[in-house]
Design an enzyme around this catalytic site. Structure first.
Site, PDB file in Angstrom:
ATOM      1  N   TYR A  31      36.895 -21.540-146.490  1.00  0.00           N
ATOM      2  CA  TYR A  31      36.605 -20.179-146.946  1.00  0.00           C
ATOM      3  C   TYR A  31      35.345 -20.114-147.821  1.00  0.00           C
ATOM      4  O   TYR A  31      35.225 -19.209-148.645  1.00  0.00           O
ATOM      5  CB  TYR A  31      37.805 -19.624-147.718  1.00  0.00           C
ATOM      6  CG  TYR A  31      38.857 -18.965-146.835  1.00  0.00           C
ATOM      7  CD1 TYR A  31      38.541 -17.870-146.022  1.00  0.00           C
ATOM      8  CD2 TYR A  31      40.178 -19.400-146.843  1.00  0.00           C
ATOM      9  CE1 TYR A  31      39.517 -17.243-145.240  1.00  0.00           C
ATOM     10  CE2 TYR A  31      41.157 -18.781-146.049  1.00  0.00           C
ATOM     11  CZ  TYR A  31      40.814 -17.700-145.254  1.00  0.00           C
ATOM     12  OH  TYR A  31      41.778 -17.079-144.485  1.00  0.00           O
ATOM     13  N   THR A  80      42.802  -6.371-142.860  1.00  0.00           N
ATOM     14  CA  THR A  80      43.045  -7.365-143.912  1.00  0.00           C
ATOM     15  C   THR A  80      44.163  -6.902-144.845  1.00  0.00           C
ATOM     16  O   THR A  80      45.086  -7.656-145.151  1.00  0.00           O
ATOM     17  CB  THR A  80      41.750  -7.584-144.736  1.00  0.00           C
ATOM     18  OG1 THR A  80      40.685  -7.869-143.835  1.00  0.00           O
ATOM     19  CG2 THR A  80      41.916  -8.711-145.742  1.00  0.00           C
ATOM     20  N   HIS A 127      45.029 -15.582-139.875  1.00  0.00           N
ATOM     21  CA  HIS A 127      43.575 -15.559-139.982  1.00  0.00           C
ATOM     22  C   HIS A 127      43.013 -15.485-138.577  1.00  0.00           C
ATOM     23  O   HIS A 127      43.573 -16.062-137.649  1.00  0.00           O
ATOM     24  CB  HIS A 127      43.066 -16.855-140.650  1.00  0.00           C
ATOM     25  CG  HIS A 127      41.581 -17.028-140.490  1.00  0.00           C
ATOM     26  ND1 HIS A 127      40.675 -16.421-141.325  1.00  0.00           N
ATOM     27  CD2 HIS A 127      40.847 -17.677-139.546  1.00  0.00           C
ATOM     28  CE1 HIS A 127      39.444 -16.711-140.909  1.00  0.00           C
ATOM     29  NE2 HIS A 127      39.524 -17.476-139.825  1.00  0.00           N
TER      30      HIS A 127
HETATM   31  N1  UDP Z   1      41.888 -11.538-149.480  1.00  0.00           N
HETATM   32  C1  UDP Z   1      42.491 -11.274-150.706  1.00  0.00           C
HETATM   33  N2  UDP Z   1      42.088 -10.160-151.408  1.00  0.00           N
HETATM   34  C2  UDP Z   1      41.131  -9.317-150.950  1.00  0.00           C
HETATM   35  C3  UDP Z   1      40.519  -9.603-149.714  1.00  0.00           C
HETATM   36  C4  UDP Z   1      40.917 -10.724-149.002  1.00  0.00           C
HETATM   37  O1  UDP Z   1      43.360 -12.011-151.148  1.00  0.00           O
HETATM   38  O2  UDP Z   1      40.808  -8.337-151.616  1.00  0.00           O
HETATM   39  C5  UDP Z   1      42.318 -12.732-148.723  1.00  0.00           C
HETATM   40  C6  UDP Z   1      43.195 -12.396-147.512  1.00  0.00           C
HETATM   41  O3  UDP Z   1      44.132 -13.457-147.331  1.00  0.00           O
HETATM   42  C7  UDP Z   1      42.167 -12.376-146.390  1.00  0.00           C
HETATM   43  C8  UDP Z   1      41.259 -13.529-146.794  1.00  0.00           C
HETATM   44  O4  UDP Z   1      41.176 -13.396-148.212  1.00  0.00           O
HETATM   45  O5  UDP Z   1      42.782 -12.551-145.123  1.00  0.00           O
HETATM   46  C9  UDP Z   1      39.871 -13.499-146.213  1.00  0.00           C
HETATM   47  O6  UDP Z   1      39.294 -12.239-146.459  1.00  0.00           O
HETATM   48  P1  UDP Z   1      38.508 -11.459-145.320  1.00  0.00           P
HETATM   49  O7  UDP Z   1      37.809 -10.317-145.961  1.00  0.00           O
HETATM   50  O8  UDP Z   1      37.682 -12.427-144.548  1.00  0.00           O
HETATM   51  O9  UDP Z   1      39.695 -10.863-144.417  1.00  0.00           O
HETATM   52  P2  UDP Z   1      40.188 -11.234-142.940  1.00  0.00           P
HETATM   53  O10 UDP Z   1      38.979 -11.653-142.155  1.00  0.00           O
HETATM   54  O11 UDP Z   1      41.199 -12.338-143.076  1.00  0.00           O
HETATM   55  O12 UDP Z   1      40.798  -9.953-142.423  1.00  0.00           O
HETATM   56 MG    MG Z   2      37.493 -13.021-142.585  1.00  0.00          MG
END
Ligand code: UDP
Ligand code: MG
Length: 137
Positions: A49, A91, A115
């Site tokens: 990440y 998300t 994910h």
């Molecule tokens: N996440 C979080 N808080 C936030 C945004 C994201 O805890 O405000 C976590 C959540 O598990 C998410 C991951 O971080 O799936 C990666 O974020 P991303 O924006 O890439 O979302 P995704 O691609 O997984 O939809």
């Molecule tokens: Mg993502």
């Protein structure tokens, strides 16, 4: 043909959702070409990440992702990156469309079950993070 990385996150594995998530992929003609169980170290979760390293949720997210086993899969199909993202939902599970994995099973913006890579270049990086070419069918 496209490939993407899918992860059933530690909350999804703990809730017994491995079969449910895979069932949805199979029902949508998504082929699984690589699959394994992985318990990431904190360092491995941070590497995975790293794009989010400056975000306020990074520490908590990488603690969570290294807290238990995940199922990591490589999915293959036409437009599979977008298709998987649609099956996952937004998300934030509260904003996810009805019938998506996150709307149906997530309990938290962080603990959101799955994910999925979001673009061809992130898919290539993320697949390479867990699999070697020889591991994929
Ligand atoms: N996440 C979080 N808080 C936030 C945004 C994201 O805890 O405000 C976590 C959540 O598990 C998410 C991951 O971080 O799936 C990666 O974020 P991303 O924006 O890439 O979302 P995704 O691609 O997984 O939809
Ligand atoms: Mg993502």
């Amino acid at each position: 043909m496209e490939r993407t990385l899918s992860i059933i996150k530690p909350d999804g594995v703990k809730k017994g959702l491995i079969g449910e998530v895979i069932k949805r992929f199979e029902a949508n003609n998504i082929k699984i070409v690589g699959m394994k169980l992985v318990k990431m170290t904190k360092k491995e979760a941070k590497g995975f990440y790293s794009v989010h390293s400056k975000r306020p949720f990074f520490e908590s997210l990488t603690d969570f992702m290294s807290s238990g086993p995940c199922v990591v899969m490589v999915l293959e199909g036409e437009k599979v990156i977008e298709k998987n993202r649609k099956l996952m939902g937004a998300t934030n599970y509260k904003e996810a469309k009805e019938g998506t994995i996150r709307a149906d099973f997530a309990t938290d913006i962080e603990k959101n079950v799955v994910h999925g890579s979001d673009a061809p270049h992130t898919a290539a990086f993320e697949i390479g993070y867990f699999f070697q070419g020889i591991d994929l069918l």
